[in-house]
Design a protein around this motif. Structure first.
Motif, PDB file in Angstrom:
ATOM      1  N   PRO A 188       1.014  -0.637 -12.076  1.00 34.80           N
ATOM      2  CA  PRO A 188      -0.157   0.003 -12.017  1.00 34.80           C
ATOM      3  C   PRO A 188      -0.666   0.080 -10.543  1.00 34.80           C
ATOM      4  O   PRO A 188      -1.482   1.152 -10.142  1.00 34.80           O
ATOM      5  CB  PRO A 188      -1.050  -1.112 -12.640  1.00 34.80           C
ATOM      6  CG  PRO A 188      -0.527  -2.069 -13.583  1.00 34.80           C
ATOM      7  CD  PRO A 188       0.777  -2.004 -12.921  1.00 34.80           C
ATOM      8  N   MET A 189      -0.093  -0.660  -9.655  1.00 39.84           N
ATOM      9  CA  MET A 189      -0.594  -0.472  -8.043  1.00 39.84           C
ATOM     10  C   MET A 189       0.161   0.910  -7.477  1.00 39.84           C
ATOM     11  O   MET A 189      -0.604   1.557  -7.016  1.00 39.84           O
ATOM     12  CB  MET A 189      -0.194  -1.684  -7.137  1.00 39.84           C
ATOM     13  CG  MET A 189      -0.530  -1.843  -5.844  1.00 39.84           C
ATOM     14  SD  MET A 189      -2.286  -2.007  -5.892  1.00 39.84           S
ATOM     15  CE  MET A 189      -2.365  -3.696  -6.236  1.00 39.84           C
ATOM     16  N   ILE A 190       1.367   1.124  -8.038  1.00 43.31           N
ATOM     17  CA  ILE A 190       1.953   2.374  -7.532  1.00 43.31           C
ATOM     18  C   ILE A 190       1.247   3.559  -8.176  1.00 43.31           C
ATOM     19  O   ILE A 190       1.025   4.495  -7.617  1.00 43.31           O
ATOM     20  CB  ILE A 190       3.440   2.504  -8.155  1.00 43.31           C
ATOM     21  CG1 ILE A 190       4.360   1.341  -7.641  1.00 43.31           C
ATOM     22  CG2 ILE A 190       4.207   3.652  -8.001  1.00 43.31           C
ATOM     23  CD1 ILE A 190       5.743   1.061  -7.913  1.00 43.31           C
ATOM     24  N   VAL A 191       0.844   3.601  -9.613  1.00 40.87           N
ATOM     25  CA  VAL A 191       0.189   4.543 -10.261  1.00 40.87           C
ATOM     26  C   VAL A 191      -1.207   4.759  -9.474  1.00 40.87           C
ATOM     27  O   VAL A 191      -1.483   6.136  -8.987  1.00 40.87           O
ATOM     28  CB  VAL A 191      -0.376   4.241 -11.573  1.00 40.87           C
ATOM     29  CG1 VAL A 191      -1.141   5.165 -12.347  1.00 40.87           C
ATOM     30  CG2 VAL A 191       0.939   4.085 -12.470  1.00 40.87           C
ATOM     31  N   LEU A 192      -1.978   3.848  -9.062  1.00 39.98           N
ATOM     32  CA  LEU A 192      -3.340   4.012  -8.388  1.00 39.98           C
ATOM     33  C   LEU A 192      -2.990   4.164  -6.852  1.00 39.98           C
ATOM     34  O   LEU A 192      -3.785   5.354  -6.521  1.00 39.98           O
ATOM     35  CB  LEU A 192      -4.107   2.559  -8.374  1.00 39.98           C
ATOM     36  CG  LEU A 192      -4.736   2.163  -9.719  1.00 39.98           C
ATOM     37  CD1 LEU A 192      -5.109   0.779  -9.573  1.00 39.98           C
ATOM     38  CD2 LEU A 192      -5.557   3.203  -9.991  1.00 39.98           C
ATOM     39  N   PHE A 193      -1.934   4.011  -6.284  1.00 38.50           N
ATOM     40  CA  PHE A 193      -1.481   4.629  -5.015  1.00 38.50           C
ATOM     41  C   PHE A 193      -1.457   6.096  -4.952  1.00 38.50           C
ATOM     42  O   PHE A 193      -2.326   6.877  -4.291  1.00 38.50           O
ATOM     43  CB  PHE A 193      -0.288   3.931  -4.148  1.00 38.50           C
ATOM     44  CG  PHE A 193      -0.099   4.589  -3.189  1.00 38.50           C
ATOM     45  CD1 PHE A 193      -0.653   4.294  -1.855  1.00 38.50           C
ATOM     46  CD2 PHE A 193       0.988   5.608  -3.110  1.00 38.50           C
ATOM     47  CE1 PHE A 193       0.000   4.957  -0.482  1.00 38.50           C
ATOM     48  CE2 PHE A 193       1.155   6.202  -1.767  1.00 38.50           C
ATOM     49  CZ  PHE A 193       0.859   5.818  -0.613  1.00 38.50           C
ATOM     50  N   TRP A 194      -0.658   6.501  -6.002  1.00 42.70           N
ATOM     51  CA  TRP A 194      -0.761   8.052  -5.878  1.00 42.70           C
ATOM     52  C   TRP A 194      -1.758   8.734  -6.480  1.00 42.70           C
ATOM     53  O   TRP A 194      -2.018   9.819  -5.809  1.00 42.70           O
ATOM     54  CB  TRP A 194       0.942   8.396  -6.833  1.00 42.70           C
ATOM     55  CG  TRP A 194       2.069   8.056  -6.160  1.00 42.70           C
ATOM     56  CD1 TRP A 194       2.737   6.994  -6.550  1.00 42.70           C
ATOM     57  CD2 TRP A 194       2.587   9.073  -4.946  1.00 42.70           C
ATOM     58  NE1 TRP A 194       3.784   7.035  -5.591  1.00 42.70           N
ATOM     59  CE2 TRP A 194       3.636   8.069  -4.851  1.00 42.70           C
ATOM     60  CE3 TRP A 194       2.105   9.908  -4.413  1.00 42.70           C
ATOM     61  CZ2 TRP A 194       4.600   8.521  -3.930  1.00 42.70           C
ATOM     62  CZ3 TRP A 194       3.110  10.318  -3.287  1.00 42.70           C
ATOM     63  CH2 TRP A 194       4.173   9.695  -2.899  1.00 42.70           C
TER      64      TRP A 194
END
Length: 554
Positions: free
Chosen positions: A307-313
């Protein structure tokens, strides 16, 4: 062992002896509360004290909106040839972006303050740096003092935002909670309209002095008319104050028919039981050796880092698609496209568009799938920015007289952004993470988003120079919006209508949990789960009563 764990250990013996009786009593009280509220739930009149308290608590968002949009009216006036404080393009970028970098710091301080001092007291204290910031700007004789004012107002914005949202969450009845929470962003949008409108007709120093009024009035209204959150008061053991607060919030509700106990006292008892439950649940977070499981491990799992990677992009796309750049540089952006329309007047319409669309946000998020909203939003943004950039180029080359087209394109672009790409990333910071790390993960993702916003706003003037003009910047926004469309199509998880368990299972790579058939659901889930999941209040009552009968008959 932390104090919370010690407290739960002290209560454990008593809870073991009386837990069953307490559960039955609590469940029966919930049934009684449901019956007493069922006919009043849709009665707006009965909820007027809650609505009044929520809106007044959120009224500080007006000055927050003014603070965010203030750079849009300040920078063009400072860049005039006769300005008494001349600034460079680099300094203008700092004036616009510095307020954003203060948000993570202010949010962290607000989280601590509202737990120790209370939700409303934190909002009141936010007025101190805010007033100091406006005075610093109004009396500024150099770029440095303007920056000091922007830092103070930025810190105050973060300090006054979170407590208001938490307060509304704790005092609003469930069927109105979403609408009342959305009143905060809506009032912030109203503040932006006020800033743009005043900037069109007033000197920036006068606007700063007037903003002190918008800062002080909400604090006075809170002091005079709004009671502190009963949830916080109970957590601090201030039971009598909590009772007074509940009597105010529920004074318009008729007396329940099934009991002589006032509705406010019933809710107070429910809060006390909830407090005991939270203390007991804390014991579950302690292992056999009395050491809490490390939350850092949660970020090493797929349910944490994915989820953190998704939110970063997602936030990277949001910021460099130009949404917040056009907010902080609204007047400058309109001037750069070469339109003959007055830039300050056009900025007022930009603010009005944001305000109008913010009124529809709650309905859109409830009615449509998140991914579909983002795809529609990015498609509209890409089209608007491409067309606007094309006409900006033609205006520059002198091949068209339709100089109003870029302004209309900007308004439609703002409209499109409000459909999904502006709002949904912020919503997902609370939806995508599992319960055990949700608090800290939300804080990290929120800070990450603001850092990305800082870099985007800070780099706007540099990007404009590097790409060769406003038309190229608009095409960059269009390209990033197209990337956002494909990101939503292939990578963004759907959360609308999904339970938190289903979202967690998605990131864990497991099959999403199937909903059990009706017969199974009456046997296995707990009473609490029935109260949450049942589609209607009548269904909730029947299911809970059936469980109690089966339990007593066993």
């Amino acid at each position: 062992m932390d104090p919370l764990s010690i407290g739960s250990s002290v209560l454990s013996l008593h809870q073991r002896e009386n837990s069953e009786q307490h559960k039955d009593d609590a469940f029966r009280e919930i049934i009684a509360s449901c019956r007493s509220l069922s006919k009043y739930e849709t009665n707006i009149k009965s909820a007027l004290p809650q609505i009044l308290s929520a809106i007044v608590a959120a009224s500080f968002h007006i000055v927050i909106g003014i603070s965010l949009a203030y750079s849009a009216i300040l920078i063009p006036q400072l860049e005039l040839p006769d300005s008494d404080i001349p600034i460079t393009k680099g300094q203008s970028s700092w004036i616009a972006s510095i307020i954003v970098i203060m948000v993570p710091i202010g949010s962290l301080v607000a989280g601590v303050m509202m737990e120790f001092l209370g939700r409303l007291n934190t909002i009141k204290l936010a007025a101190i740096p805010c007033v100091a910031g406006w005075v610093s700007i109004a009396l500024a004789n150099s770029f440095t003092w303007i920056m000091v004012g922007r830092v103070l107002t930025g810190f105050a914005c973060a300090l006054g935002t979170s407590p208001a949202i938490v307060y509304i969450t704790e005092v609003a009845r469930p069927d109105m909670r979403g609408s009342l929470i959305s009143s905060g962003p809506t009032l912030a949008s109203l503040g932006m309209v006020i800033a743009y409108a005043k900037g069109a007709f007033m000197h920036w120093r006068l606007v700063s002095w007037i903003c002190i009024i918008y800062t002080v009035v909400p604090v006075l209204l809170i002091q005079l008319f709004v009671p502190e959150s009963p949830v916080w008061l109970v957590s601090k053991g201030r039971i009598e104050d909590a009772a007074r607060s509940l009597r105010f919030l529920y004074k318009k509700y008729p007396q329940p028919e099934h009991t002589d106990q006032p509705l406010s006292e019933m809710h107070l008892n429910a809060l006390l039981k909830e407090r005991e439950t939270k203390i007991a649940e804390a014991q579950k977070n302690v292992n056999r050796h009395g050491v809490q499981h490390s939350k850092l491990r949660g970020f090493l799992k797929p349910t944490g880092y994915k989820p953190m990677i998704v939110l970063f992009w997602f936030f990277l796309i949001q910021q460099f698609s130009g949404i917040y750049i056009t907010l902080f540089f609204a007047v400058t952006f309109i001037q750069d496209v070469g339109t003959e329309v007055n830039a300050f007047t056009a900025s007022i319409f930009v603010g009005l568009t944001r305000f109008t669309m913010s009124l529809l946000n709650a309905w859109l998020l409830k009615r449509f799938a998140r991914r579909h909203l983002v795809m529609v939003s990015t498609t509209g943004m890409a089209i608007c920015m491409f067309v606007s950039g094309l006409f900006t180029l033609w205006i520059k080359e002198g091949t068209t007289t339709l100089t109003w087209i870029p302004v209309v394109g900007l308004l439609l672009y703002v409209c499109s952004s409000m459909i999904g790409l502006l709002t949904i990333p912020w919503t997902m910071t609370a939806e995508l993470f599992p319960t055990d790390i949700r608090g800290i993960a939300h804080s990290i993702s929120y800070s990450m988003a603001n850092l990305l916003m800082f870099f985007a706003v800070q780099s706007y003037r540099t990007i404009t120079d590097l790409l060769g003009g406003a038309y190229a910047v608009q095409w960059m926004f269009a390209v990033v919006s197209v990337i956002g469309f494909f990101f939503a199509l292939f990578f963004l998880p759907e959360t609308q209508g999904k339970s938190l368990a289903e979202i967690e299972a998605y990131f864990a790579g497991k099959a999403q949990p199937q909903r059990a058939p009706p017969a199974e659901r009456t046997a296995k889930p707990s009473v609490t789960e029935h109260l949450i999941r049942s589609p209607s209040r009548e269904a909730k009552l029947k299911e809970v009563e059936l469980m109690l009968k089966n339990k007593n008959g066993a």
